[in-house]
Design a protein around this motif. Structure first.
Motif, mmCIF file in Angstrom:
data_model
loop_
_atom_site.group_PDB
_atom_site.id
_atom_site.type_symbol
_atom_site.label_atom_id
_atom_site.label_comp_id
_atom_site.label_asym_id
_atom_site.label_seq_id
_atom_site.Cartn_x
_atom_site.Cartn_y
_atom_site.Cartn_z
ATOM 1 N N ALA A 63 -10.187 -16.823 6.357
ATOM 2 C CA ALA A 63 -10.464 -17.051 4.772
ATOM 3 C C ALA A 63 -11.816 -16.650 4.660
ATOM 4 O O ALA A 63 -12.545 -16.693 5.418
ATOM 5 C CB ALA A 63 -10.289 -18.481 4.580
ATOM 6 N N PRO A 64 -11.973 -16.143 3.287
ATOM 7 C CA PRO A 64 -13.558 -15.639 2.975
ATOM 8 C C PRO A 64 -14.339 -16.980 2.811
ATOM 9 O O PRO A 64 -14.185 -18.143 2.482
ATOM 10 C CB PRO A 64 -13.427 -14.984 1.501
ATOM 11 C CG PRO A 64 -11.974 -15.496 1.011
ATOM 12 C CD PRO A 64 -11.210 -15.812 2.313
ATOM 13 N N VAL A 68 -15.411 -13.575 -3.347
ATOM 14 C CA VAL A 68 -14.574 -12.815 -3.024
ATOM 15 C C VAL A 68 -14.849 -11.170 -3.950
ATOM 16 O O VAL A 68 -15.121 -11.525 -4.899
ATOM 17 C CB VAL A 68 -12.993 -13.438 -3.368
ATOM 18 C CG1 VAL A 68 -12.078 -12.297 -3.642
ATOM 19 C CG2 VAL A 68 -12.569 -14.426 -2.545
ATOM 20 N N VAL A 69 -14.729 -10.250 -2.862
ATOM 21 C CA VAL A 69 -14.922 -9.002 -3.500
ATOM 22 C C VAL A 69 -13.936 -8.336 -3.684
ATOM 23 O O VAL A 69 -13.632 -7.062 -4.470
ATOM 24 C CB VAL A 69 -15.993 -8.258 -2.915
ATOM 25 C CG1 VAL A 69 -17.418 -9.064 -2.935
ATOM 26 C CG2 VAL A 69 -15.714 -8.064 -1.296
ATOM 27 N N LEU A 70 -12.431 -8.355 -3.012
ATOM 28 C CA LEU A 70 -11.425 -7.637 -3.065
ATOM 29 C C LEU A 70 -10.301 -8.704 -2.768
ATOM 30 O O LEU A 70 -10.176 -9.371 -2.064
ATOM 31 C CB LEU A 70 -11.504 -6.620 -1.859
ATOM 32 C CG LEU A 70 -10.312 -5.845 -1.960
ATOM 33 C CD1 LEU A 70 -9.966 -4.762 -3.230
ATOM 34 C CD2 LEU A 70 -10.236 -4.860 -0.737
ATOM 35 N N SER A 71 -9.382 -8.426 -3.830
ATOM 36 C CA SER A 71 -7.945 -9.222 -3.790
ATOM 37 C C SER A 71 -6.801 -8.190 -3.618
ATOM 38 O O SER A 71 -6.720 -7.440 -4.399
ATOM 39 C CB SER A 71 -7.929 -10.245 -4.875
ATOM 40 O OG SER A 71 -6.619 -10.955 -4.914
ATOM 41 N N ILE A 72 -5.964 -8.738 -2.503
ATOM 42 C CA ILE A 72 -4.852 -7.753 -2.542
ATOM 43 C C ILE A 72 -3.617 -8.767 -2.469
ATOM 44 O O ILE A 72 -3.467 -9.747 -2.021
ATOM 45 C CB ILE A 72 -4.781 -7.239 -1.035
ATOM 46 C CG1 ILE A 72 -6.130 -6.299 -0.958
ATOM 47 C CG2 ILE A 72 -3.571 -6.353 -0.938
ATOM 48 C CD1 ILE A 72 -6.138 -5.730 0.403
ATOM 49 N N ARG A 77 2.510 -9.349 4.319
ATOM 50 C CA ARG A 77 2.851 -10.281 4.977
ATOM 51 C C ARG A 77 1.993 -11.413 5.367
ATOM 52 O O ARG A 77 2.351 -12.410 5.785
ATOM 53 C CB ARG A 77 3.362 -9.651 6.263
ATOM 54 C CG ARG A 77 4.735 -8.713 6.211
ATOM 55 C CD ARG A 77 5.268 -8.440 7.648
ATOM 56 N NE ARG A 77 4.388 -7.404 8.223
ATOM 57 C CZ ARG A 77 4.306 -6.143 8.352
ATOM 58 N NH1 ARG A 77 4.913 -5.561 7.538
ATOM 59 N NH2 ARG A 77 3.303 -5.685 9.078
ATOM 60 N N HIS A 78 0.656 -11.051 5.350
ATOM 61 C CA HIS A 78 -0.444 -12.316 5.744
ATOM 62 C C HIS A 78 -1.345 -12.219 4.653
ATOM 63 O O HIS A 78 -1.796 -11.204 4.079
ATOM 64 C CB HIS A 78 -1.101 -11.538 6.726
ATOM 65 C CG HIS A 78 -0.252 -10.930 7.877
ATOM 66 N ND1 HIS A 78 0.676 -11.622 8.720
ATOM 67 C CD2 HIS A 78 -0.169 -9.693 8.431
ATOM 68 C CE1 HIS A 78 1.035 -10.913 9.601
ATOM 69 N NE2 HIS A 78 0.652 -9.737 9.629
ATOM 70 N N ALA A 79 -1.281 -13.647 4.408
ATOM 71 C CA ALA A 79 -2.216 -13.959 3.097
ATOM 72 C C ALA A 79 -3.001 -15.078 3.467
ATOM 73 O O ALA A 79 -2.965 -15.640 4.534
ATOM 74 C CB ALA A 79 -1.413 -14.418 1.856
ATOM 75 N N ASN A 80 -4.008 -15.123 2.879
ATOM 76 C CA ASN A 80 -5.078 -16.356 3.059
ATOM 77 C C ASN A 80 -5.224 -17.261 1.840
ATOM 78 O O ASN A 80 -6.260 -18.209 2.106
ATOM 79 C CB ASN A 80 -6.287 -15.698 3.692
ATOM 80 C CG ASN A 80 -7.208 -14.760 2.814
ATOM 81 O OD1 ASN A 80 -6.584 -14.818 1.514
ATOM 82 N ND2 ASN A 80 -8.066 -13.876 3.360
ATOM 83 N N HIS A 81 -4.786 -16.840 0.676
ATOM 84 C CA HIS A 81 -5.019 -17.774 -0.341
ATOM 85 C C HIS A 81 -3.907 -17.426 -1.666
ATOM 86 O O HIS A 81 -3.962 -16.504 -2.241
ATOM 87 C CB HIS A 81 -6.383 -17.522 -1.221
ATOM 88 C CG HIS A 81 -6.657 -18.451 -2.194
ATOM 89 N ND1 HIS A 81 -7.038 -19.722 -2.058
ATOM 90 C CD2 HIS A 81 -6.767 -17.944 -3.425
ATOM 91 C CE1 HIS A 81 -7.293 -20.146 -3.102
ATOM 92 N NE2 HIS A 81 -6.987 -19.213 -4.153
ATOM 93 N N ASP A 82 -3.212 -18.323 -1.655
ATOM 94 C CA ASP A 82 -1.914 -18.488 -2.845
ATOM 95 C C ASP A 82 -1.035 -17.189 -2.574
ATOM 96 O O ASP A 82 -0.911 -16.615 -3.663
ATOM 97 C CB ASP A 82 -2.649 -18.674 -4.066
ATOM 98 C CG ASP A 82 -3.105 -19.861 -4.253
ATOM 99 O OD1 ASP A 82 -2.609 -21.032 -3.465
ATOM 100 O OD2 ASP A 82 -3.894 -20.247 -5.092
ATOM 101 N N GLY A 83 -0.681 -16.727 -1.497
ATOM 102 C CA GLY A 83 0.131 -15.515 -1.462
ATOM 103 C C GLY A 83 -0.508 -14.358 -1.622
ATOM 104 O O GLY A 83 -0.199 -12.982 -1.409
#
Length: 204
Positions: A63-64, A68-72, A77-83
């Motif tokens: 997790a950052p 946050v400078v980049l959101s994907i 398959r791998h997320a760290n915040h709300d999908g």
């Protein structure tokens, strides 16, 4: 007379034993008191164990802890915040860094760009997407085929001439192709796919 015969027999016996031992040594047969060599492929207890080969494990998506400078988002398959997979600058910096110098339409001279490969970023989030939609801070949008990312060393540049990029200088992130390495990239299509002030990626 009897004693003479016994002495003669003893001499013959000792001679026979001596000859038998010599023949055994000549053909490599073990003799009393001599250990037999271990068969080929058998451990003698003195071999050195070889460390097993190891492979580099996939870096975990953490997790950052900073802005946050980049959101994907999208097909990942791998997320760290709300999908979504969100990155701060330190997370991008921890990935392997690539640098190249290239001419672009936006600067009067060649500039050096440094950052992680976009395909390394995407490998971290896990995707089988075929298209990437890049969006900039000013809402500029452009689609990139995944084939470009696999074929060329497209990077998410975070440094220009070894310095962080300000908003004024098309930062803090600049999605850029290595134009000077591939003549086929020097056209309006690929210039248009180089999104400066990058803020998000949507995987389709």
């Amino acid at each position: 007379m009897l004693l003479a015969r016994r002495s003669a027999l003893s001499g013959l016996l000792l001679c026979a034993l001596s000859i038998s031992g010599g023949a055994a040594r000549a053909v490599g047969m073990p003799t009393a008191g001599t250990p037999s060599p271990a068969p080929a492929g058998t451990s003698t207890g003195t071999s050195t164990a070889t460390a097993p080969a190891t492979s580099v494990a996939r870096t975990a998506l953490t997790a950052p802890t900073g802005p946050v400078v980049l959101s994907i988002g999208g097909a990942l398959r791998h997320a760290n915040h709300d999908g979504r997979a969100e990155f701060d600058m330190a997370m991008l910096e921890r990935l392997p860094q690539v640098s190249f110098r290239t001419q672009t339409p936006w600067y009067p001279q060649a500039r050096k760009f440094t950052g992680p490969l976009l395909r390394d970023v995407l490998n971290l989030v896990g995707t089988q997407a075929q298209t990437i939609e890049a969006k900039a801070i000013n809402d500029y949008k452009v689609s990139l085929p995944m084939a470009d990312i696999q074929r060329y060393d497209v990077i998410v540049a975070r440094l220009i001439d070894d310095q962080p990029m300000s908003l004024r200088d098309k930062g803090p992130l600049f999605l850029i192709y290595p134009f000077d390495r591939h003549v086929e990239l020097r056209n309006s299509v690929h210039y248009g796919r180089s999104a400066w002030q990058l803020k998000s990626l949507a995987l389709r």
